[in-house]
Design a protein around this motif. Structure first.
Motif, PDB file in Angstrom:
ATOM      1  N   TYR A   1       3.670   2.794  -1.084  1.00  0.00           N
ATOM      2  CA  TYR A   1       2.388   2.135  -0.910  1.00  0.00           C
ATOM      3  C   TYR A   1       2.519   0.940   0.041  1.00  0.00           C
ATOM      4  O   TYR A   1       3.619   0.418   0.268  1.00  0.00           O
ATOM      5  CB  TYR A   1       1.845   1.654  -2.263  1.00  0.00           C
ATOM      6  N   LYS A   2       1.358   0.493   0.530  1.00  0.00           N
ATOM      7  CA  LYS A   2       1.318  -0.652   1.432  1.00  0.00           C
ATOM      8  C   LYS A   2       0.044  -1.444   1.180  1.00  0.00           C
ATOM      9  O   LYS A   2      -1.056  -0.873   1.136  1.00  0.00           O
ATOM     10  CB  LYS A   2       1.377  -0.177   2.888  1.00  0.00           C
ATOM     11  N   PHE A   3       0.171  -2.768   0.997  1.00  0.00           N
ATOM     12  CA  PHE A   3      -0.995  -3.636   0.832  1.00  0.00           C
ATOM     13  C   PHE A   3      -1.452  -4.063   2.229  1.00  0.00           C
ATOM     14  O   PHE A   3      -0.687  -4.628   3.001  1.00  0.00           O
ATOM     15  CB  PHE A   3      -0.674  -4.861  -0.020  1.00  0.00           C
ATOM     16  N   VAL A   4      -2.731  -3.813   2.535  1.00  0.00           N
ATOM     17  CA  VAL A   4      -3.245  -4.111   3.872  1.00  0.00           C
ATOM     18  C   VAL A   4      -4.451  -5.042   3.848  1.00  0.00           C
ATOM     19  O   VAL A   4      -4.971  -5.402   4.892  1.00  0.00           O
ATOM     20  CB  VAL A   4      -3.636  -2.803   4.611  1.00  0.00           C
ATOM     21  N   GLY A   5      -4.916  -5.449   2.638  1.00  0.00           N
ATOM     22  CA  GLY A   5      -6.139  -6.227   2.542  1.00  0.00           C
ATOM     23  C   GLY A   5      -5.996  -7.619   3.114  1.00  0.00           C
ATOM     24  O   GLY A   5      -4.921  -8.139   3.308  1.00  0.00           O
TER      25      GLY A   5
ATOM     26  N   GLY B   1      20.272  -0.953   0.714  1.00  0.00           N
ATOM     27  CA  GLY B   1      20.103  -2.291   0.144  1.00  0.00           C
ATOM     28  C   GLY B   1      18.641  -2.702   0.074  1.00  0.00           C
ATOM     29  O   GLY B   1      18.167  -3.194  -0.959  1.00  0.00           O
ATOM     30  N   PHE B   2      17.917  -2.481   1.164  1.00  0.00           N
ATOM     31  CA  PHE B   2      16.499  -2.856   1.182  1.00  0.00           C
ATOM     32  C   PHE B   2      15.673  -1.943   0.267  1.00  0.00           C
ATOM     33  O   PHE B   2      14.693  -2.392  -0.333  1.00  0.00           O
ATOM     34  CB  PHE B   2      15.963  -2.838   2.606  1.00  0.00           C
ATOM     35  N   GLU B   3      16.080  -0.688   0.153  1.00  0.00           N
ATOM     36  CA  GLU B   3      15.374   0.219  -0.770  1.00  0.00           C
ATOM     37  C   GLU B   3      15.527  -0.250  -2.216  1.00  0.00           C
ATOM     38  O   GLU B   3      14.605  -0.086  -3.028  1.00  0.00           O
ATOM     39  CB  GLU B   3      15.914   1.649  -0.614  1.00  0.00           C
ATOM     40  N   LEU B   4      16.671  -0.831  -2.536  1.00  0.00           N
ATOM     41  CA  LEU B   4      16.897  -1.330  -3.893  1.00  0.00           C
ATOM     42  C   LEU B   4      16.108  -2.613  -4.162  1.00  0.00           C
ATOM     43  O   LEU B   4      15.920  -2.994  -5.312  1.00  0.00           O
ATOM     44  CB  LEU B   4      18.384  -1.585  -4.133  1.00  0.00           C
TER      45      LEU B   4
ATOM     46  N   SER C   1      -1.856   4.480   0.333  1.00  0.00           N
ATOM     47  CA  SER C   1      -0.736   5.360  -0.007  1.00  0.00           C
ATOM     48  C   SER C   1      -0.054   5.812   1.271  1.00  0.00           C
ATOM     49  O   SER C   1      -0.720   6.107   2.273  1.00  0.00           O
ATOM     50  CB  SER C   1      -1.233   6.586  -0.778  1.00  0.00           C
ATOM     51  N   VAL C   2       1.276   5.827   1.245  1.00  0.00           N
ATOM     52  CA  VAL C   2       2.044   6.339   2.377  1.00  0.00           C
ATOM     53  C   VAL C   2       2.738   7.600   1.880  1.00  0.00           C
ATOM     54  O   VAL C   2       3.670   7.531   1.068  1.00  0.00           O
ATOM     55  CB  VAL C   2       3.069   5.306   2.885  1.00  0.00           C
ATOM     56  N   TRP C   3       2.265   8.730   2.323  1.00  0.00           N
ATOM     57  CA  TRP C   3       2.681  10.009   1.753  1.00  0.00           C
ATOM     58  C   TRP C   3       4.197  10.180   1.766  1.00  0.00           C
ATOM     59  O   TRP C   3       4.872   9.947   2.761  1.00  0.00           O
ATOM     60  CB  TRP C   3       2.035  11.161   2.529  1.00  0.00           C
TER      61      TRP C   3
ATOM     62  N   SER D   1       8.560   1.446  -0.986  1.00  0.00           N
ATOM     63  CA  SER D   1       8.844   2.701  -1.677  1.00  0.00           C
ATOM     64  C   SER D   1       8.703   2.515  -3.178  1.00  0.00           C
ATOM     65  O   SER D   1       8.727   1.385  -3.688  1.00  0.00           O
ATOM     66  CB  SER D   1      10.255   3.190  -1.346  1.00  0.00           C
ATOM     67  N   ARG D   2       8.575   3.618  -3.883  1.00  0.00           N
ATOM     68  CA  ARG D   2       8.495   3.541  -5.346  1.00  0.00           C
ATOM     69  C   ARG D   2       9.771   2.940  -5.925  1.00  0.00           C
ATOM     70  O   ARG D   2       9.727   2.228  -6.922  1.00  0.00           O
ATOM     71  CB  ARG D   2       8.225   4.931  -5.927  1.00  0.00           C
ATOM     72  N   GLU D   3      10.914   3.222  -5.288  1.00  0.00           N
ATOM     73  CA  GLU D   3      12.189   2.657  -5.757  1.00  0.00           C
ATOM     74  C   GLU D   3      12.202   1.142  -5.584  1.00  0.00           C
ATOM     75  O   GLU D   3      12.669   0.403  -6.457  1.00  0.00           O
ATOM     76  CB  GLU D   3      13.364   3.284  -5.005  1.00  0.00           C
TER      77      GLU D   3
END
Length: 220
Positions: A216-220, A91-94, A210-212, A168-170
């Motif tokens: 991705y993750k925004f950290v700014g 659910g959270f991935e969607l 980038s999280v291999w 995630s990209r999804e």
């Protein structure tokens, strides 16, 4: 604040209970037990949030989730007896905004709705070097406007609103107006364009990491 709720729930007793409970807190709740009826109504009306059961007739709740997100990017709380960790993760991935496993206290549902709406209602986000105007779809970095495309803005906003969380990209795909069949490399290309426009070095990023193998993750 718009307090119109779309409830998709095939248990009519549960449906009636939620409608009455939300009414006590000032919510206008419209309910459907058939996915197709809910989809047609959703196309013609604007809701501030959706409460979605997963165990529905004729269509699995996750499939309905995807169809709703293709129409409009309205926040969705999944409300389901399928409370195992696998279903929650999916659910959270969607792109679900929350996941409530039945049974739950109705007051908790109200609190979670109010939390999501409060976050959505705030039209301006000030974070680090950026000011994002959600209503006018503009981004300023150190008082200079960033010329994002529609998709770039949607991706950037999603990452900002999920600061320090791995997306995630999804999840990115489902949170934007990208076509459901979009390839991962297309999302990566949009991220690359965003980085270029905000001066972020992909090898030593200040803002978007980038999280291999995930996203991705925004950290700014």
């Amino acid at each position: 604040m718009n307090k119109k709720v779309l409830l998709i729930e095939d248990d009519l007793q549960m449906q009636k209970f939620i409608i009455e409970y939300l009414k006590d807190y000032g919510f206008d709740c419209i309910a459907f037990d058939q996915p197709k009826d809910a989809i047609e109504n959703f196309k013609e009306n604007d809701y501030s949030i959706i409460i979605l059961d997963l165990m529905l007739p004729e269509m699995d709740g996750f499939d309905l989730f995807k169809k709703l997100k293709q129409i409009k990017n309205t926040p969705i709380i999944i409300s389901s007896a399928r409370g195992d960790i696998g279903n929650k993760i999916h659910g959270f991935e969607l792109g679900a905004d929350d996941y409530l496993a039945k049974p739950y206290e109705p007051r908790e549902l109200v609190l979670r709705i109010e939390h999501i709406l409060k976050k959505s209602f705030n039209k301006t986000i000030n974070i680090g070097d950026f000011v994002i105007d959600k209503e006018n779809r503009t981004v300023f970095m150190d008082n200079y406007p960033i010329d994002f495309t529609k998709i770039e803005f949607e991706i950037f906003l999603f990452l900002i609103e999920n600061q320090n969380k791995i997306s995630s990209r999804e999840q990115i795909l489902n949170a934007t107006s990208l076509d459901i069949n979009t390839k991962n490399r297309t999302i990566d290309m949009h991220i690359s364009n965003i980085r270029f426009k905000i001066g972020d070095d992909s090898k030593n990023p200040k803002y978007i990491k980038s999280v291999w193998g995930i996203g991705y993750k925004f950290v700014g």
